[in-house]
Write an enzyme that holds these catalytic residues in place. Sequence first.
Site, PDB file in Angstrom:
ATOM      1  N   LYS A 142       0.823  -1.210   0.000  1.00  0.00           N
ATOM      2  CA  LYS A 142       0.000   0.000   0.000  1.00  0.00           C
ATOM      3  C   LYS A 142       0.860   1.264   0.000  1.00  0.00           C
ATOM      4  O   LYS A 142       0.474   2.269  -0.583  1.00  0.00           O
ATOM      5  CB  LYS A 142      -0.947   0.015   1.201  1.00  0.00           C
ATOM      6  CG  LYS A 142      -2.103  -0.936   1.026  1.00  0.00           C
ATOM      7  CD  LYS A 142      -3.194  -0.705   2.052  1.00  0.00           C
ATOM      8  CE  LYS A 142      -4.401  -1.583   1.757  1.00  0.00           C
ATOM      9  NZ  LYS A 142      -5.343  -1.634   2.876  1.00  0.00           N
TER      10      LYS A 142
ATOM     11  N   LYS B  71      -5.086 -10.312  -6.869  1.00  0.00           N
ATOM     12  CA  LYS B  71      -6.249 -10.400  -5.977  1.00  0.00           C
ATOM     13  C   LYS B  71      -7.376  -9.472  -6.447  1.00  0.00           C
ATOM     14  O   LYS B  71      -7.089  -8.359  -6.888  1.00  0.00           O
ATOM     15  CB  LYS B  71      -5.769  -9.971  -4.575  1.00  0.00           C
ATOM     16  CG  LYS B  71      -6.674 -10.313  -3.442  1.00  0.00           C
ATOM     17  CD  LYS B  71      -6.065  -9.833  -2.136  1.00  0.00           C
ATOM     18  CE  LYS B  71      -6.063  -8.321  -2.028  1.00  0.00           C
ATOM     19  NZ  LYS B  71      -5.701  -7.805  -0.710  1.00  0.00           N
TER      20      LYS B  71
ATOM     21  N   LYS C 288     -10.693  -3.736  -4.014  1.00  0.00           N
ATOM     22  CA  LYS C 288     -11.524  -2.522  -4.082  1.00  0.00           C
ATOM     23  C   LYS C 288     -10.813  -1.420  -4.859  1.00  0.00           C
ATOM     24  O   LYS C 288     -11.444  -0.547  -5.411  1.00  0.00           O
ATOM     25  CB  LYS C 288     -11.767  -1.973  -2.668  1.00  0.00           C
ATOM     26  CG  LYS C 288     -12.616  -2.841  -1.773  1.00  0.00           C
ATOM     27  CD  LYS C 288     -12.576  -2.290  -0.342  1.00  0.00           C
ATOM     28  CE  LYS C 288     -13.279  -3.200   0.638  1.00  0.00           C
ATOM     29  NZ  LYS C 288     -12.965  -2.918   2.028  1.00  0.00           N
TER      30      LYS C 288
HETATM   31  P1  TYM Z   1     -10.767  -5.484   3.982  1.00  0.00           P
HETATM   32  O1  TYM Z   1     -11.762  -4.431   4.234  1.00  0.00           O
HETATM   33  O2  TYM Z   1      -9.684  -5.230   2.973  1.00  0.00           O
HETATM   34  O3  TYM Z   1     -11.487  -6.811   3.526  1.00  0.00           O
HETATM   35  C1  TYM Z   1     -12.558  -7.350   4.272  1.00  0.00           C
HETATM   36  C2  TYM Z   1     -12.497  -8.853   4.265  1.00  0.00           C
HETATM   37  O4  TYM Z   1     -12.531  -9.341   2.928  1.00  0.00           O
HETATM   38  C3  TYM Z   1     -11.443 -10.228   2.703  1.00  0.00           C
HETATM   39  N1  TYM Z   1     -11.010 -10.089   1.309  1.00  0.00           N
HETATM   40  C4  TYM Z   1     -10.934 -11.098   0.448  1.00  0.00           C
HETATM   41  N2  TYM Z   1     -11.208 -12.418   0.587  1.00  0.00           N
HETATM   42  C5  TYM Z   1     -11.052 -13.197  -0.496  1.00  0.00           C
HETATM   43  N3  TYM Z   1     -10.625 -12.722  -1.717  1.00  0.00           N
HETATM   44  C6  TYM Z   1     -10.349 -11.415  -1.894  1.00  0.00           C
HETATM   45  N4  TYM Z   1      -9.957 -10.966  -3.071  1.00  0.00           N
HETATM   46  C7  TYM Z   1     -10.497 -10.537  -0.771  1.00  0.00           C
HETATM   47  N5  TYM Z   1     -10.303  -9.214  -0.596  1.00  0.00           N
HETATM   48  C8  TYM Z   1     -10.627  -8.949   0.683  1.00  0.00           C
HETATM   49  C9  TYM Z   1     -10.367  -9.769   3.667  1.00  0.00           C
HETATM   50  O5  TYM Z   1      -9.436 -10.804   3.925  1.00  0.00           O
HETATM   51  C10 TYM Z   1     -11.186  -9.394   4.880  1.00  0.00           C
HETATM   52  O6  TYM Z   1     -11.467 -10.540   5.657  1.00  0.00           O
HETATM   53  N6  TYM Z   1      -7.649  -5.355   7.806  1.00  0.00           N
HETATM   54  C11 TYM Z   1      -8.941  -5.813   7.399  1.00  0.00           C
HETATM   55  C12 TYM Z   1     -10.069  -5.248   8.234  1.00  0.00           C
HETATM   56  C13 TYM Z   1      -9.920  -5.433   9.707  1.00  0.00           C
HETATM   57  C14 TYM Z   1     -10.091  -6.632  10.424  1.00  0.00           C
HETATM   58  C15 TYM Z   1      -9.888  -6.288  11.798  1.00  0.00           C
HETATM   59  C16 TYM Z   1     -10.368  -7.938  10.055  1.00  0.00           C
HETATM   60  C17 TYM Z   1      -9.644  -4.461  10.602  1.00  0.00           C
HETATM   61  N7  TYM Z   1      -9.631  -4.963  11.873  1.00  0.00           N
HETATM   62  C18 TYM Z   1      -9.967  -7.252  12.779  1.00  0.00           C
HETATM   63  C19 TYM Z   1     -10.451  -8.905  11.061  1.00  0.00           C
HETATM   64  C20 TYM Z   1     -10.249  -8.550  12.406  1.00  0.00           C
HETATM   65  C21 TYM Z   1      -9.157  -5.398   5.972  1.00  0.00           C
HETATM   66  O7  TYM Z   1      -8.542  -4.503   5.481  1.00  0.00           O
HETATM   67  O8  TYM Z   1     -10.133  -6.009   5.361  1.00  0.00           O
END
Ligand code: TYM
Length: 350
Positions: free
Chosen positions: A118, A211, A214
């Site tokens: 990032k 991947k 977003k």
């Molecule tokens: P974020 O918002 O990027 O994504 C949310 C969830 O979606 C999953 N994900 C995917 N799974 C499969 N294939 C993909 N291409 C894909 N893109 C995203 C992510 O693995 C995630 O589970 N850091 C985290 C948010 C967070 C969090 C936490 C998660 C903040 N605090 C505490 C668990 C526990 C994040 O950026 O997710």
Amino acid sequence: MAIVERVFSGVQPTGNLHLGNYLGAIVNFVKLQETHNCIYCVVDMHAITQGADVWGGPAELARNTREVAAAFIAAGVDPKKHIVFNQSQVSGHAELTWIFNCVARVGWLSRMTQFKEKAGKDRENASVGLYDYPVLMAADILLYRATHVPVGEDQKQHLELARDIAQKFNNDFGDSIRGQGFNEGLFFPQPEPLITGPATRVMSLRDGTKKMSKSDSSDNSRINLTDDADTIAQKIRKAKTDPEPLPSEEKGLETRPEADNLVGIYAALSGRSKQQVLSEFGGGQFSSFKNALVELCVEKLSPIASEMKRLVADPGHVDAILVDGAERANAIAAETMKSTKDIVGFIRSR
Ligand code: TYM
């Protein structure tokens, strides 16, 4: 205060919620409600770690926060039986992050691949928040002393860091923890990642080695949860494939990332294994498989999209759900913060 099994997970409100978020995380949020007490958080504090060009500014942040909450609910999360809230309403997340900042090591954070990706080449110009992002994530989970964390594959390294922080805190403050009556010197649990199903890493529809994300500049690379049926059909028909027919055995997918991805998506949406999908479609052309995939995607995603639309049209209702969730989350968080402050030696009102 014994450790009880509890699920926590979060999703960033940075717009373009997509099929990867749904299959990698949200589908599992829904399932886990049957067996666990669950807390699902819209992590608005994480969303502002990159520039406003990424998170869109205040009005967009509020809109996206409601949209993620709406997606949880539309997909089947029950905000009455479980907890749905936005992170910034519970001050414990920031407070515990500070304590964890003093437990985590710079060397640990420097290894985080998501930060490197990032921040890109201009690392000096990245926010301190982006660097500290995984510590806030550890605080999110451990503030509720959560034991299980459903996430996609890309969050695995962050979960390992959360486990390291929990362990080091327990070690560093071992005597004090025992002194507070936690017998085995175990205050924070080691949170376990739950990375399950055939679509833990959904890939871009334009490039099976990248991947689904977003932030991809091509909207055709992903299926957004808000896409209508025509858009879904168009994106799947345009999805990159290769000239071979689909294999009949899973092994045949190993060197074919695009085919593997589409079969994985079909499997996840239909609740079958990749092998079962190949038993039905193996040997056939992509065109007919894609038609079946369009039908399945539309069948599964359209009701979610329309329920999301209905919910975001009533922001007052969504906000009330988030406020109620935050109150209940705060009741748990406050208990953890009291004990944590006592363990660290911070004086507080009784
Ligand atoms: P974020 O918002 O990027 O994504 C949310 C969830 O979606 C999953 N994900 C995917 N799974 C499969 N294939 C993909 N291409 C894909 N893109 C995203 C992510 O693995 C995630 O589970 N850091 C985290 C948010 C967070 C969090 C936490 C998660 C903040 N605090 C505490 C668990 C526990 C994040 O950026 O997710």
